[in-house]
Design a protein around this motif. Structure first.
Motif, PDB file in Angstrom:
ATOM      1  N   GLY A 101      30.290 -12.262 -10.572  1.00  0.00           N
ATOM      2  CA  GLY A 101      30.765 -11.582 -11.723  1.00  0.00           C
ATOM      3  C   GLY A 101      29.532 -11.854 -12.654  1.00  0.00           C
ATOM      4  N   ARG A 102      29.049 -10.919 -13.498  1.00  0.00           N
ATOM      5  CA  ARG A 102      28.031 -11.078 -14.431  1.00  0.00           C
ATOM      6  C   ARG A 102      28.424 -12.135 -15.379  1.00  0.00           C
ATOM      7  NH1 ARG A 102      28.223  -4.962 -13.288  1.00  0.00           N
ATOM      8  NH2 ARG A 102      27.223  -4.740 -11.435  1.00  0.00           N
ATOM      9  N   ARG A 103      29.546 -11.887 -15.923  1.00  0.00           N
ATOM     10  CA  ARG A 103      29.934 -12.703 -17.294  1.00  0.00           C
ATOM     11  C   ARG A 103      29.910 -14.268 -16.626  1.00  0.00           C
ATOM     12  NH1 ARG A 103      34.997 -14.941 -18.462  1.00  0.00           N
ATOM     13  NH2 ARG A 103      35.329 -15.301 -20.740  1.00  0.00           N
ATOM     14  N   LYS A 104      30.534 -14.451 -15.515  1.00  0.00           N
ATOM     15  CA  LYS A 104      30.665 -15.809 -15.097  1.00  0.00           C
ATOM     16  C   LYS A 104      29.470 -16.552 -14.916  1.00  0.00           C
ATOM     17  CE  LYS A 104      33.823 -16.972 -12.022  1.00  0.00           C
ATOM     18  NZ  LYS A 104      34.595 -17.088 -10.902  1.00  0.00           N
ATOM     19  N   LEU A 105      28.330 -15.732 -14.295  1.00  0.00           N
ATOM     20  CA  LEU A 105      27.036 -16.460 -14.191  1.00  0.00           C
ATOM     21  C   LEU A 105      26.386 -16.405 -15.369  1.00  0.00           C
ATOM     22  CD1 LEU A 105      24.921 -17.377 -12.189  1.00  0.00           C
ATOM     23  CD2 LEU A 105      23.815 -15.022 -11.898  1.00  0.00           C
ATOM     24  N   PHE A 106      26.506 -15.522 -16.231  1.00  0.00           N
ATOM     25  CA  PHE A 106      25.944 -15.642 -17.801  1.00  0.00           C
ATOM     26  C   PHE A 106      26.270 -16.969 -18.321  1.00  0.00           C
ATOM     27  CE2 PHE A 106      25.271 -14.474 -22.211  1.00  0.00           C
ATOM     28  CZ  PHE A 106      23.934 -14.234 -21.967  1.00  0.00           C
ATOM     29  N   LEU A 107      27.707 -17.058 -18.383  1.00  0.00           N
ATOM     30  CA  LEU A 107      28.198 -18.369 -18.898  1.00  0.00           C
ATOM     31  C   LEU A 107      27.551 -19.447 -18.455  1.00  0.00           C
ATOM     32  CD1 LEU A 107      31.762 -17.412 -19.485  1.00  0.00           C
ATOM     33  CD2 LEU A 107      30.249 -17.412 -21.365  1.00  0.00           C
ATOM     34  N   TRP A 108      27.796 -19.751 -16.977  1.00  0.00           N
ATOM     35  CA  TRP A 108      27.026 -20.828 -16.528  1.00  0.00           C
ATOM     36  C   TRP A 108      25.716 -21.013 -16.693  1.00  0.00           C
ATOM     37  CZ3 TRP A 108      29.449 -24.994 -14.520  1.00  0.00           C
ATOM     38  CH2 TRP A 108      30.546 -24.938 -14.305  1.00  0.00           C
ATOM     39  N   SER A 109      25.022 -19.787 -16.568  1.00  0.00           N
ATOM     40  CA  SER A 109      23.579 -20.084 -16.934  1.00  0.00           C
ATOM     41  C   SER A 109      23.027 -20.188 -18.216  1.00  0.00           C
ATOM     42  CB  SER A 109      22.759 -18.849 -16.444  1.00  0.00           C
ATOM     43  OG  SER A 109      22.894 -18.418 -15.158  1.00  0.00           O
ATOM     44  N   SER A 110      23.930 -19.797 -19.254  1.00  0.00           N
ATOM     45  CA  SER A 110      23.626 -20.405 -20.706  1.00  0.00           C
ATOM     46  C   SER A 110      23.843 -21.929 -20.797  1.00  0.00           C
ATOM     47  CB  SER A 110      24.546 -19.429 -21.465  1.00  0.00           C
ATOM     48  OG  SER A 110      24.393 -18.167 -21.473  1.00  0.00           O
ATOM     49  N   GLY A 111      24.925 -22.362 -20.348  1.00  0.00           N
ATOM     50  CA  GLY A 111      25.266 -23.681 -20.388  1.00  0.00           C
ATOM     51  C   GLY A 111      23.946 -24.291 -19.782  1.00  0.00           C
ATOM     52  N   VAL A 112      23.543 -24.100 -18.402  1.00  0.00           N
ATOM     53  CA  VAL A 112      22.358 -24.754 -17.916  1.00  0.00           C
ATOM     54  C   VAL A 112      21.204 -24.680 -19.045  1.00  0.00           C
ATOM     55  CG1 VAL A 112      20.829 -24.802 -15.866  1.00  0.00           C
ATOM     56  CG2 VAL A 112      23.248 -24.643 -15.542  1.00  0.00           C
ATOM     57  N   PHE A 113      20.882 -23.578 -19.396  1.00  0.00           N
ATOM     58  CA  PHE A 113      19.800 -23.416 -20.307  1.00  0.00           C
ATOM     59  C   PHE A 113      19.886 -24.313 -21.459  1.00  0.00           C
ATOM     60  CE2 PHE A 113      17.081 -21.222 -23.278  1.00  0.00           C
ATOM     61  CZ  PHE A 113      15.958 -20.717 -22.474  1.00  0.00           C
ATOM     62  N   ILE A 114      21.012 -24.192 -22.280  1.00  0.00           N
ATOM     63  CA  ILE A 114      20.916 -24.945 -23.097  1.00  0.00           C
ATOM     64  C   ILE A 114      20.871 -26.415 -23.070  1.00  0.00           C
ATOM     65  CG2 ILE A 114      22.722 -25.683 -25.040  1.00  0.00           C
ATOM     66  CD1 ILE A 114      23.771 -22.702 -24.877  1.00  0.00           C
ATOM     67  N   ALA A 115      21.546 -27.132 -21.824  1.00  0.00           N
ATOM     68  CA  ALA A 115      21.418 -28.339 -21.634  1.00  0.00           C
ATOM     69  C   ALA A 115      20.117 -28.804 -21.328  1.00  0.00           C
ATOM     70  CB  ALA A 115      22.535 -28.754 -20.509  1.00  0.00           C
ATOM     71  N   ALA A 116      19.216 -27.991 -20.516  1.00  0.00           N
ATOM     72  CA  ALA A 116      18.102 -28.209 -20.370  1.00  0.00           C
ATOM     73  C   ALA A 116      16.899 -28.165 -21.502  1.00  0.00           C
ATOM     74  CB  ALA A 116      17.474 -27.344 -19.225  1.00  0.00           C
ATOM     75  N   SER A 117      17.157 -27.325 -22.423  1.00  0.00           N
ATOM     76  CA  SER A 117      16.349 -27.290 -23.847  1.00  0.00           C
ATOM     77  C   SER A 117      16.638 -28.578 -24.400  1.00  0.00           C
ATOM     78  CB  SER A 117      16.989 -26.121 -24.522  1.00  0.00           C
ATOM     79  OG  SER A 117      16.705 -24.736 -23.868  1.00  0.00           O
ATOM     80  N   LEU A 118      17.995 -29.090 -24.440  1.00  0.00           N
ATOM     81  CA  LEU A 118      18.001 -30.371 -25.143  1.00  0.00           C
ATOM     82  C   LEU A 118      17.349 -31.306 -24.267  1.00  0.00           C
ATOM     83  CD1 LEU A 118      19.595 -32.105 -27.259  1.00  0.00           C
ATOM     84  CD2 LEU A 118      21.568 -32.196 -25.610  1.00  0.00           C
ATOM     85  N   LEU A 119      17.434 -31.540 -23.231  1.00  0.00           N
ATOM     86  CA  LEU A 119      16.666 -32.543 -22.413  1.00  0.00           C
ATOM     87  C   LEU A 119      15.170 -32.148 -22.789  1.00  0.00           C
ATOM     88  CD1 LEU A 119      18.502 -32.495 -18.923  1.00  0.00           C
ATOM     89  CD2 LEU A 119      18.736 -34.134 -20.759  1.00  0.00           C
ATOM     90  N   SER A 120      14.587 -31.075 -22.714  1.00  0.00           N
ATOM     91  CA  SER A 120      13.424 -30.956 -22.779  1.00  0.00           C
ATOM     92  C   SER A 120      13.031 -31.452 -24.375  1.00  0.00           C
ATOM     93  CB  SER A 120      12.704 -29.721 -22.655  1.00  0.00           C
ATOM     94  OG  SER A 120      13.138 -28.840 -21.534  1.00  0.00           O
ATOM     95  N   GLY A 121      13.617 -31.097 -25.193  1.00  0.00           N
ATOM     96  CA  GLY A 121      13.300 -31.670 -26.404  1.00  0.00           C
ATOM     97  C   GLY A 121      13.421 -33.266 -26.774  1.00  0.00           C
ATOM     98  N   LEU A 122      14.055 -33.884 -25.921  1.00  0.00           N
ATOM     99  CA  LEU A 122      14.306 -35.117 -26.188  1.00  0.00           C
ATOM    100  C   LEU A 122      13.527 -35.816 -24.958  1.00  0.00           C
ATOM    101  CD1 LEU A 122      18.304 -35.383 -26.498  1.00  0.00           C
ATOM    102  CD2 LEU A 122      16.594 -35.452 -28.335  1.00  0.00           C
ATOM    103  N   ALA A 123      12.740 -35.423 -24.518  1.00  0.00           N
ATOM    104  CA  ALA A 123      11.827 -35.958 -23.094  1.00  0.00           C
ATOM    105  C   ALA A 123      11.258 -37.229 -23.581  1.00  0.00           C
ATOM    106  CB  ALA A 123      11.194 -34.957 -22.313  1.00  0.00           C
ATOM    107  N   ALA A 124      11.531 -38.249 -22.836  1.00  0.00           N
ATOM    108  CA  ALA A 124      10.580 -39.366 -23.120  1.00  0.00           C
ATOM    109  C   ALA A 124       9.300 -39.400 -22.530  1.00  0.00           C
ATOM    110  CB  ALA A 124      11.709 -40.727 -22.890  1.00  0.00           C
ATOM    111  N   ASP A 125       8.880 -38.890 -21.574  1.00  0.00           N
ATOM    112  CA  ASP A 125       7.508 -38.857 -20.616  1.00  0.00           C
ATOM    113  C   ASP A 125       7.889 -37.438 -19.939  1.00  0.00           C
ATOM    114  OD1 ASP A 125       9.287 -38.620 -18.535  1.00  0.00           O
ATOM    115  OD2 ASP A 125       9.425 -41.132 -18.413  1.00  0.00           O
ATOM    116  N   VAL A 126       6.461 -37.330 -19.561  1.00  0.00           N
ATOM    117  CA  VAL A 126       6.163 -35.981 -18.990  1.00  0.00           C
ATOM    118  C   VAL A 126       6.982 -35.577 -17.860  1.00  0.00           C
ATOM    119  CG1 VAL A 126       4.169 -34.671 -17.799  1.00  0.00           C
ATOM    120  CG2 VAL A 126       3.875 -36.172 -20.048  1.00  0.00           C
ATOM    121  N   PRO A 127       7.084 -36.571 -17.038  1.00  0.00           N
ATOM    122  CA  PRO A 127       7.957 -36.275 -15.745  1.00  0.00           C
ATOM    123  C   PRO A 127       9.317 -35.854 -16.009  1.00  0.00           C
ATOM    124  CG  PRO A 127       6.701 -38.207 -15.254  1.00  0.00           C
ATOM    125  CD  PRO A 127       6.503 -38.036 -16.702  1.00  0.00           C
ATOM    126  N   MET A 128       9.804 -36.455 -16.902  1.00  0.00           N
ATOM    127  CA  MET A 128      11.249 -35.832 -17.491  1.00  0.00           C
ATOM    128  C   MET A 128      11.216 -34.454 -18.206  1.00  0.00           C
ATOM    129  SD  MET A 128      13.885 -37.490 -20.331  1.00  0.00           S
ATOM    130  CE  MET A 128      15.273 -36.830 -20.980  1.00  0.00           C
TER     131      MET A 128
END
Length: 483
Positions: A101-128
């Motif tokens: 389902g497009r909606r289901k994958l869209f919702l899951w992918s949005s959640g992953v993208f948002i969480a990854a954006s937060l982790l990127s913004g809070l990264a303490a070093d380059v590997p993270m």
């Protein structure tokens, strides 16, 4: 147009009506509201996913200040990790979207993208930061095919071409406006703001998508896991090898190993797709001449476009001495011109004329690149030369990208919109990787301040765009039969 057999193991028993038609709201007012909501959330998600392929480039100087121990090659992985994972998973994600389902994958992918954006913004070093960017690429790969699938699923057939025009305009603007927006964010709030800005926008998009009706089960099976793994690793290996070719050396064992290994895995994925009932790669889509031709133009145009977008900024910065922010602002008019070109094609060009829009848009873009090769030099001529050429190039980019998407979806059955979109975007990303590799190879032979190297890149872009224009008539024969 080639469609899957209704009795094939992959599609399950015959269903009437098709899923895309079955989920349309019953009243015209409800249908219109749902179509607008789907277009809004899909365009917003696409803007973020495409934006993050270019917006980070402008923050390299700021990253080096915060992480002085990191080498430049390590920092390039901040970009590479996203683009390689994004390209590797697009085709797989498109297939999964059509199954679960497009909606289901869209919702899951949005959640992953948002969480990854937060982790990127809070990264303490380059590997993270690199790991978070790779995870962000996973989310983006699911967002793009699911987003267009949602638009096509919830939009009445008569309005789909206009909707694709809007969606294409947003994607074109995101690719072109990334440097200027990134420059502004980095200049005011630092490099972390480039990622953290995704959070409020992403949450709004997620909330909007949650309001859409759940997908009707299609009865199709998830793709063969072994073939899926081979496809993802194969595309990722080829794109990564091409991306690192100039830095590591085209004759180095690492690059040759990535290219050869990626090619072998792609062959394995192709062979498995011929044997499996639920293949990772839906080869029968390419039996449609129109769809196959759009993929060819997508590779050629993607190579020219991505190379042009990066070389334009590099030229303004290195040759004309513009700051990163000023260079980003200088190319912004082209972004708005791209949106105009996309909207004109979406609203004014009939389905039977999409192949001509691909040809004309590619020709305009190619002519603009050729004009840059002929007219640009060390003397700063922004208003007289750069601005009009950049606007013409933007119109061509917007028109060609939208027409390619329109022609591709016209050749797809409704239940396979996301699969086809994933394949189309994969070919564009592969083309983009090839274009960037060609850019790096050309510039490597010249001094960074030498305008001749950049002019040769513009000439190469013109040749690539001309190839896309020449391939466009192959779209015509079958696309016209469905109008």
């Amino acid at each position: 147009m080639t469609t899957a057999s209704p009795h094939s193991p992959d599609t399950g028993p015959p269903r009437t009506p098709q899923p895309a038609d079955a989920e349309q709201p019953r009243t015209p007012a409800a249908a219109a509201a749902t179509a607008k909501l789907a277009l809004l959330v899909a365009s917003g998600a696409t803007f973020l996913a495409v934006l993050d392929t270019t917006v980070v480039n402008i923050g390299f100087a700021d990253l080096r200040t915060d992480f002085p121990a990191a080498s430049l090659s390590q920092l390039t992985w901040v970009v590479t990790a996203y683009t390689v994972v994004f390209a590797a998973l697009l085709a797989v994600a498109g297939r999964v979207a059509d199954v679960i389902g497009r909606r289901k994958l869209f919702l899951w992918s949005s959640g992953v993208f948002i969480a990854a954006s937060l982790l990127s913004g809070l990264a303490a070093d380059v590997p993270m930061l690199i790991a978070a960017r790779a995870l962000q690429g996973v989310g983006a790969a699911g967002l793009i095919p699911a987003a267009l699938g949602l638009v096509l699923q919830h939009t009445p057939r008569a309005r789909r071409q206009v909707a694709i025009g809007v969606w294409g305009a947003v994607g074109s603007m995101a690719a072109a406006v990334g440097p200027s927006l990134g420059g502004l964010l980095v200049d005011v709030w630092g490099w972390r703001s480039v990622f953290l800005i995704n959070l409020p926008i992403g949450l709004v998009i997620l909330a909007g998508a949650a309001r859409l009706a759940p997908d009707t089960p299609t009865g199709r099976k998830l793709p063969d896991p072994l073939g899926t793994l081979a496809l993802a690793l194969g595309v990722g290996g080829v794109v990564f090898g091409v991306t690192q070719g100039t830095e590591w050396g085209w004759g180095s064992g690492r690059v040759l190993g990535l290219l050869a290994g990626g090619a072998v895995l792609l062959v394995v994925a192709l062979l498995l797709s011929r044997l499996r009932a639920a293949p990772a790669l839906e080869l029968d889509l390419w039996r449609s001449r129109a769809f196959a031709a759009t993929n060819v133009t997508s590779v050629l145009f993607g190579a020219a476009m991505y190379s042009y977008l990066l070389s334009s900024l590099l030229f303004l910065n290195a040759v004309w001495g513009y700051s990163e922010l000023k260079a980003g602002l200088a190319v912004t008019p082209g972004a708005f011109a791209a949106a105009i070109g996309a909207m004109v094609v979406g609203k004014r060009v009939r389905p039977a004329g999409q192949w001509a829009a691909v040809a004309v848009g590619s020709a305009l873009f190619g002519a603009s690149c050729a004009a840059m090769w002929l007219l640009l030099g060390t003397e700063k001529q922004y208003a007289a030369v750069w601005l009009p050429i950049g606007i013409l190039a933007g119109v061509g980019i917007g028109a060609a990208l939208t027409a390619i998407s329109n022609a591709a979806t016209a050749a797809l059955p409704p239940e396979r919109y996301a699969s086809g979109t994933g394949l189309l975007m994969t070919t564009r990303q592969i083309g983009g990787a090839l274009g960037i590799a060609a850019l790096a190879a050309i510039l490597e032979r010249h001094h960074v301040l030498d305008d001749e190297g950049y002019l040769q890149v513009f000439l190469a872009c013109a040749i690539g765009a001309a190839g896309a224009a020449a391939a466009a008539p192959a779209i015509r024969s079958r696309a016209a039969r469905h109008t």
